[in-house]
Every structure is written in C-alpha cells, then in structure tokens.
Design a protein around this motif. Structure first.
Motif, PDB file in Angstrom:
ATOM      1  N   ALA A 215       2.820  -0.203   7.992  1.00  0.00           N
ATOM      2  CA  ALA A 215       4.087   0.537   7.959  1.00  0.00           C
ATOM      3  C   ALA A 215       5.127  -0.213   7.138  1.00  0.00           C
ATOM      4  CB  ALA A 215       4.594   0.791   9.378  1.00  0.00           C
ATOM      5  N   VAL A 216       5.197  -1.530   7.295  1.00  0.00           N
ATOM      6  CA  VAL A 216       6.127  -2.329   6.491  1.00  0.00           C
ATOM      7  C   VAL A 216       5.768  -2.218   5.019  1.00  0.00           C
ATOM      8  CG1 VAL A 216       6.853  -4.694   5.947  1.00  0.00           C
ATOM      9  CG2 VAL A 216       6.797  -3.935   8.322  1.00  0.00           C
ATOM     10  N   ASP A 217       4.477  -2.317   4.699  1.00  0.00           N
ATOM     11  CA  ASP A 217       4.047  -2.180   3.298  1.00  0.00           C
ATOM     12  C   ASP A 217       4.529  -0.854   2.709  1.00  0.00           C
ATOM     13  OD1 ASP A 217       2.758  -4.629   3.403  1.00  0.00           O
ATOM     14  OD2 ASP A 217       0.753  -3.761   3.640  1.00  0.00           O
ATOM     15  N   PHE A 218       4.401   0.222   3.483  1.00  0.00           N
ATOM     16  CA  PHE A 218       4.777   1.542   2.983  1.00  0.00           C
ATOM     17  C   PHE A 218       6.288   1.728   2.946  1.00  0.00           C
ATOM     18  CE2 PHE A 218       5.748   6.072   3.621  1.00  0.00           C
ATOM     19  CZ  PHE A 218       5.164   6.591   2.473  1.00  0.00           C
ATOM     20  N   TYR A 219       6.934   1.555   4.085  1.00  0.00           N
ATOM     21  CA  TYR A 219       8.359   1.867   4.176  1.00  0.00           C
ATOM     22  C   TYR A 219       9.237   0.891   3.403  1.00  0.00           C
ATOM     23  CZ  TYR A 219       7.502   5.614   7.468  1.00  0.00           C
ATOM     24  OH  TYR A 219       7.081   6.785   8.036  1.00  0.00           O
ATOM     25  N   VAL A 220       8.858  -0.381   3.393  1.00  0.00           N
ATOM     26  CA  VAL A 220       9.643  -1.388   2.681  1.00  0.00           C
ATOM     27  C   VAL A 220       9.113  -1.554   1.259  1.00  0.00           C
ATOM     28  CG1 VAL A 220      10.382  -3.809   2.672  1.00  0.00           C
ATOM     29  CG2 VAL A 220      10.286  -2.540   4.831  1.00  0.00           C
ATOM     30  N   GLY A 221       7.810  -1.825   1.130  1.00  0.00           N
ATOM     31  CA  GLY A 221       7.232  -2.094  -0.175  1.00  0.00           C
ATOM     32  C   GLY A 221       7.212  -0.907  -1.112  1.00  0.00           C
ATOM     33  N   THR A 222       6.893   0.271  -0.583  1.00  0.00           N
ATOM     34  CA  THR A 222       6.769   1.466  -1.428  1.00  0.00           C
ATOM     35  C   THR A 222       8.053   2.278  -1.487  1.00  0.00           C
ATOM     36  OG1 THR A 222       4.395   1.589  -0.955  1.00  0.00           O
ATOM     37  CG2 THR A 222       5.429   3.577  -1.833  1.00  0.00           C
ATOM     38  N   LEU A 223       8.648   2.562  -0.323  1.00  0.00           N
ATOM     39  CA  LEU A 223       9.839   3.418  -0.296  1.00  0.00           C
ATOM     40  C   LEU A 223      11.132   2.657  -0.570  1.00  0.00           C
ATOM     41  CD1 LEU A 223       9.187   5.848   2.701  1.00  0.00           C
ATOM     42  CD2 LEU A 223       8.481   6.059   0.299  1.00  0.00           C
TER      43      LEU A 223
ATOM     44  N   LEU B 235       8.256   7.558  -6.770  1.00  0.00           N
ATOM     45  CA  LEU B 235       7.358   7.387  -5.630  1.00  0.00           C
ATOM     46  C   LEU B 235       5.943   7.850  -5.949  1.00  0.00           C
ATOM     47  CD1 LEU B 235       9.671   8.327  -2.632  1.00  0.00           C
ATOM     48  CD2 LEU B 235       9.075   6.052  -3.510  1.00  0.00           C
ATOM     49  N   ARG B 236       5.817   8.915  -6.724  1.00  0.00           N
ATOM     50  CA  ARG B 236       4.476   9.360  -7.142  1.00  0.00           C
ATOM     51  C   ARG B 236       3.775   8.273  -7.944  1.00  0.00           C
ATOM     52  NH1 ARG B 236       3.782  14.700 -10.402  1.00  0.00           N
ATOM     53  NH2 ARG B 236       2.173  13.466 -11.360  1.00  0.00           N
ATOM     54  N   SER B 237       4.516   7.594  -8.821  1.00  0.00           N
ATOM     55  CA  SER B 237       3.926   6.520  -9.621  1.00  0.00           C
ATOM     56  C   SER B 237       3.518   5.328  -8.756  1.00  0.00           C
ATOM     57  CB  SER B 237       4.890   6.070 -10.722  1.00  0.00           C
ATOM     58  OG  SER B 237       5.954   5.302 -10.197  1.00  0.00           O
ATOM     59  N   ARG B 238       4.084   5.235  -7.551  1.00  0.00           N
ATOM     60  CA  ARG B 238       3.725   4.166  -6.607  1.00  0.00           C
ATOM     61  C   ARG B 238       2.608   4.593  -5.661  1.00  0.00           C
ATOM     62  NH1 ARG B 238       9.794   2.157  -4.822  1.00  0.00           N
ATOM     63  NH2 ARG B 238      10.436   1.490  -6.914  1.00  0.00           N
ATOM     64  N   GLY B 239       2.077   5.797  -5.871  1.00  0.00           N
ATOM     65  CA  GLY B 239       0.946   6.252  -5.069  1.00  0.00           C
ATOM     66  C   GLY B 239       1.279   7.073  -3.847  1.00  0.00           C
TER      67      GLY B 239
END
Length: 137
Positions: A18-26, A99-103
């Motif tokens: 969740a941290v990877d997604f919400y912090v790292g990606t979003l 965000l699309r470019s980040r997967g």
C-alpha cells in the motif's frame, strides 16, 4: 459539535505494498507509521494536507474475528468492500497520463461531468479510487 473529518479508513491486504502504491506511485505521503503492538497504525495524506488522513488498515483483530477478516479480504479483492477514495487534482487528464505511465490500471478514462472532469482506477487490492478535477468555483 464537530469541526472536521480528520481520518477515513480503507482496508488493504499488505501495508508495505500500500505504501509503494499510495506514496511511491500516487505521490501521497506517510503521516504516521506506528507499531501499536496489536496493529500498525499507518496513515497517509496529500502532501501539505495533514488535516485529512487515510488509515491503511489490515482486516483483522482486535475488531474482527479471523473468519470475518477472511471475508473482508475477499470483499476487498472483489472491489466490493465499500472502500472508495475521491482525490482532487488541478488537471485530471494530465494526472491520468502521468499515473498511466506509472502503471496505474484505470477503470474509466477522464470524462466531463456536470461537476468537473473525473476518472476511475483501483488500488492493487481492489479499492475504488476516483480522481476529480472540480469545476472552478
């Protein structure tokens, strides 16, 4: 009586992911990451907005039995746990492309609505997220 909504909660299946997604990606930031012994209190917020936090909670004790936690995990995975976030952005289409470019896997492309432009995606666990560019006030 009340003066603010300070925290909302969604279930996630893995807090590190969740941290990877919400912090790292979003691009959100961690507000609090504390081991309370019986649970990890993990909250995130929009950068510069610590007044409104999201608790990334694992299904389980002490508030639910192991059987109930299994059911909640299944509902989260199906996208049926009721966890929905709506995040505001100044430019929905640009943020969508970033965000699309980040997967990030979108469920709906940016669409003009009576209230602004928005789109939808899910987190890695199944929670629904809307991204909205509100109309100017």
């Amino acid at each position: 009586m009340f003066t603010a909504i300070t925290h909302s909660q969604i279930f996630v299946l893995d807090q590190n992911e969740a941290v990877d997604f919400y912090v790292g990606t979003l691009g959100l930031e961690i507000h609090t990451d504390a081991d309370l012994g019986f649970m990890r209190w993990l909250t995130i917020n929009v950068p510069g907005r610590p007044d409104r936090q999201i608790l990334l909670s694992l299904p389980g004790g002490p508030s639910m039995s192991p059987e109930t936690a299994d059911q909640v995990r299944e509902l989260v995975t199906k996208g049926a746990a009721g966890g929905t976030l709506i995040l505001a952005t100044d430019d929905c289409r640009k943020t969508y492309e970033t965000l699309r470019s980040r997967g990030v896997e979108f469920t709906e492309e940016p669409t003009e609505r009576p209230y602004g432009i928005d789109c939808g995606f899910r987190d890695p666990f199944g929670n629904h997220i809307r991204m909205t560019q509100p109309l100017p006030a």
